[in-house]
Design a protein around this motif. Sequence first.
Motif, mmCIF file in Angstrom:
data_model
loop_
_atom_site.group_PDB
_atom_site.id
_atom_site.type_symbol
_atom_site.label_atom_id
_atom_site.label_comp_id
_atom_site.label_asym_id
_atom_site.label_seq_id
_atom_site.Cartn_x
_atom_site.Cartn_y
_atom_site.Cartn_z
ATOM 1 N N ILE A 248 -0.146 -8.716 -5.538
ATOM 2 C CA ILE A 248 -1.731 -8.651 -5.773
ATOM 3 C C ILE A 248 -2.394 -9.872 -5.940
ATOM 4 O O ILE A 248 -3.412 -10.060 -5.129
ATOM 5 N N ARG A 249 -1.837 -10.654 -6.795
ATOM 6 C CA ARG A 249 -2.321 -11.935 -6.957
ATOM 7 C C ARG A 249 -2.386 -12.942 -5.724
ATOM 8 O O ARG A 249 -3.401 -13.515 -5.596
ATOM 9 N N LYS A 250 -1.125 -12.733 -5.173
ATOM 10 C CA LYS A 250 -1.307 -13.596 -3.872
ATOM 11 C C LYS A 250 -2.375 -13.032 -2.759
ATOM 12 O O LYS A 250 -3.057 -14.090 -2.259
ATOM 13 N N TYR A 251 -2.497 -11.753 -2.723
ATOM 14 C CA TYR A 251 -3.709 -11.529 -1.616
ATOM 15 C C TYR A 251 -4.836 -11.691 -2.185
ATOM 16 O O TYR A 251 -5.895 -12.095 -1.530
ATOM 17 N N TYR A 252 -5.194 -11.494 -3.570
ATOM 18 C CA TYR A 252 -6.676 -11.437 -4.263
ATOM 19 C C TYR A 252 -6.794 -12.893 -4.326
ATOM 20 O O TYR A 252 -8.034 -13.082 -3.900
ATOM 21 N N TYR A 253 -6.330 -13.759 -4.662
ATOM 22 C CA TYR A 253 -6.603 -15.370 -4.690
ATOM 23 C C TYR A 253 -6.252 -16.083 -3.618
ATOM 24 O O TYR A 253 -6.935 -17.175 -3.419
ATOM 25 N N MET B 186 0.636 -1.235 -0.032
ATOM 26 C CA MET B 186 -0.029 0.004 0.068
ATOM 27 C C MET B 186 0.834 1.158 -0.068
ATOM 28 O O MET B 186 0.638 2.145 -0.642
ATOM 29 N N GLU B 187 1.973 1.124 0.772
ATOM 30 C CA GLU B 187 2.980 2.358 0.597
ATOM 31 C C GLU B 187 3.529 2.507 -0.860
ATOM 32 O O GLU B 187 3.521 3.732 -1.340
ATOM 33 N N LYS B 188 3.638 1.671 -1.405
ATOM 34 C CA LYS B 188 4.279 1.450 -2.911
ATOM 35 C C LYS B 188 3.162 2.276 -3.692
ATOM 36 O O LYS B 188 3.200 3.051 -4.387
ATOM 37 N N ALA B 189 1.906 1.617 -3.359
ATOM 38 C CA ALA B 189 0.812 2.231 -4.430
ATOM 39 C C ALA B 189 0.511 3.462 -4.202
ATOM 40 O O ALA B 189 0.103 4.308 -4.958
ATOM 41 N N ASN B 190 0.618 4.276 -2.889
ATOM 42 C CA ASN B 190 0.240 5.462 -2.442
ATOM 43 C C ASN B 190 1.303 6.114 -3.020
ATOM 44 O O ASN B 190 1.073 7.346 -3.784
ATOM 45 N N GLU B 191 2.427 5.922 -2.996
ATOM 46 C CA GLU B 191 3.661 6.508 -3.725
ATOM 47 C C GLU B 191 3.625 6.802 -5.105
ATOM 48 O O GLU B 191 3.675 8.017 -5.613
ATOM 49 N N LEU B 192 3.011 5.872 -5.967
ATOM 50 C CA LEU B 192 2.730 6.107 -7.180
ATOM 51 C C LEU B 192 1.379 6.893 -7.670
ATOM 52 O O LEU B 192 1.305 7.602 -8.208
ATOM 53 N N LYS C 210 5.793 -0.412 -14.973
ATOM 54 C CA LYS C 210 6.560 -1.093 -14.036
ATOM 55 C C LYS C 210 6.087 -1.350 -12.534
ATOM 56 O O LYS C 210 6.337 -2.434 -12.222
ATOM 57 N N PHE C 211 5.176 -0.574 -11.963
ATOM 58 C CA PHE C 211 4.499 -0.995 -10.889
ATOM 59 C C PHE C 211 3.691 -2.267 -10.917
ATOM 60 O O PHE C 211 3.826 -2.961 -10.055
ATOM 61 N N GLY C 212 2.995 -2.512 -12.032
ATOM 62 C CA GLY C 212 2.404 -3.673 -12.384
ATOM 63 C C GLY C 212 3.191 -4.992 -12.385
ATOM 64 O O GLY C 212 2.954 -5.818 -11.826
ATOM 65 N N GLN C 213 4.293 -4.605 -13.061
ATOM 66 C CA GLN C 213 5.147 -5.730 -13.182
ATOM 67 C C GLN C 213 5.846 -6.305 -11.994
ATOM 68 O O GLN C 213 5.948 -7.529 -11.565
ATOM 69 N N GLU C 214 6.292 -5.156 -11.230
ATOM 70 C CA GLU C 214 6.821 -5.370 -9.861
ATOM 71 C C GLU C 214 5.979 -5.928 -8.776
ATOM 72 O O GLU C 214 6.422 -6.606 -7.760
#
Length: 72
Positions: A49-54, A19-25, A40-44
């Motif tokens: 995201i997948r781990k938490y969603y699924y 969330m910190e990284k998402a907020n920075e972007l 870049k954000f998506g790739q990194e």
Amino acid sequence: MSSGVQLTEAELLELYGFMEKANELFHQPMNYADSDKVAKFGQENYPLIRKYYYDVLWDKLPDKVKENILNE
């Protein structure tokens, strides 16, 4: 009545870091149009995201909520 959902300390810290990284972007609207930054954000971050969603968040949802989601 709603019941509490618990995360482990490791999950909480990992999610907070994301969330910190998402907020920075995303706190700067000018970043939305920068496709390189967003890509870049998506790739990194997609593995997390997948781990938490699924896995993590899905496993913590009440069964009734899971049923509703699956039946949409």
